[in-house]
Design an enzyme around this catalytic site. Structure first.
Site, short mmCIF file in Angstrom:
data_model
loop_
_atom_site.label_atom_id
_atom_site.label_comp_id
_atom_site.label_asym_id
_atom_site.label_seq_id
_atom_site.Cartn_x
_atom_site.Cartn_y
_atom_site.Cartn_z
N LYS A 1 0.83 -1.19 0.00
CA LYS A 1 0.00 0.00 0.00
C LYS A 1 0.87 1.25 0.00
CE LYS A 1 -1.83 -1.74 3.68
NZ LYS A 1 -2.64 -2.11 4.88
N THR B 1 -8.34 9.14 8.44
CA THR B 1 -7.75 7.97 7.80
C THR B 1 -7.66 6.76 8.73
OG1 THR B 1 -5.54 8.78 8.42
CG2 THR B 1 -6.36 9.40 6.24
N GLY C 1 -8.22 3.43 10.26
CA GLY C 1 -8.83 2.19 9.78
C GLY C 1 -8.73 1.95 8.29
N THR C 2 -7.95 2.78 7.60
CA THR C 2 -7.85 2.64 6.14
C THR C 2 -7.30 1.28 5.74
OG1 THR C 2 -7.45 5.02 5.98
CG2 THR C 2 -6.89 3.68 4.06
N GLY C 3 -6.23 0.83 6.40
CA GLY C 3 -5.63 -0.46 6.04
C GLY C 3 -6.55 -1.62 6.34
N CYS C 4 -7.21 -1.57 7.50
CA CYS C 4 -8.17 -2.63 7.86
C CYS C 4 -9.28 -2.71 6.81
CB CYS C 4 -8.79 -2.35 9.22
SG CYS C 4 -7.63 -2.22 10.60
#
Length: 268
Positions: free
Chosen positions: A179, A210, A212-215
């Protein structure tokens, strides 16, 4: 009335009391993406938009029992993992994935919270890399996690390509998407599938919301795979969803707010 079959996705991850990341973000994403979500909670965190203040690991037998209970009754078409804070938890989850023959797995190697708090013990990095990576249908590290896993600097798109290739060819992931949220320029993610690279680029949304974007990205990928989509299509769909949810985000608390997971349902 014809019975409708709904794809099922299990998140094995930590709980975020602030509701922006962890299993809360995962379950919101599953619902928004049209799949049925279940969860096995690995850790309970006390956190909000400003940071993590406390963490309690779930006992290993209870983590295993949650997974067993879900699989034995509801079933699982895909798994998404998040915060697995210790070597013991990583090994227990890997063992249950093998025991239940859960082959479709999106592994998000969560190491540090967006506000900087460590979420993976230093002595568990090797287990994350050596035990769980090779069970990943899709591994989704950010640049910081890719650097820790590979030992190489990941500051540019070319660095991301090299890291993705190493994680596939040396550590056994089927697919790796690095990412690019921390790389300058447009929001560019790099997928390597063992033979080819695919680039996913969208505009960079200027917002502090932003958390929690990766989750959310990993959960959306898992939802696509559970519905039978291929890896590139699942990633593109997930990236489009995250971008729209970030664009429609709102301020909650005093720090990094959450995405708007249900942006398509909420009135302007």
């Amino acid at each position: 009335m014809t019975e409708r079959r709904v794809a099922r996705v299990m998140t094995i991850a930590g709980s975020d009391s602030g509701g922006g990341a962890g299993i809360q973000a995962d379950l919101k994403t599953f619902g928004a993406m049209g799949v049925f979500g279940t969860c096995a909670i690995t850790t309970i965190t006390a956190q909000n938009t400003l940071g993590v203040t406390d963490v309690l690991e779930t006992p290993i037998p209870l983590i295993q029992a949650q997974i067993d209970a879900i699989v034995s009754d509801i079933g699982t078409d895909a798994v998404k993992t998040g915060m697995l804070s210790s070597t013991e938890i990583i090994e227990a989850v890997a063992e249950r994935l093998d025991f239940h023959n859960l082959k479709v797995a999106v592994i998000d190697p969560v190491m540090v919270a967006s506000m900087g708090a460590p979420l993976l013990r230093e002595d568990a990095v090797d287990a994350m890399r050596d035990v769980l990576t090779r069970r990943a249908t899709v591994l989704t590290p950010n640049t910081r996690e890719a650097r820790i896993l590979t030992g190489m600097e990941v500051n540019t798109v070319e660095d991301a390509r090299a890291a993705a290739k190493m994680l596939v060819e040396e550590f056994g992931a089927q697919n790796v998407v690095v990412k690019g949220g921390h790389i300058e320029g447009p929001a560019t993610d790099i997928l390597y599938d063992g033979s080819d690279f695919t680039t996913f680029t969208t505009e960079r949304i200027e917002t502090t919301n932003t958390h929690g974007t990766g989750c959310t990205l990993g959960s959306a990928i898992a939802a696509g795979l559970a519905k039978g989509l291929d890896v590139p299509t699942s990633i593109q769909q997930a990236k489009d969803y995250v971008t729209a949810a970030m664009r429609a985000s709102y301020s909650v608390g005093q720090g990094h707010g959450p995405l708007n997971h249900f942006h398509e349902l909420w009135a302007e």
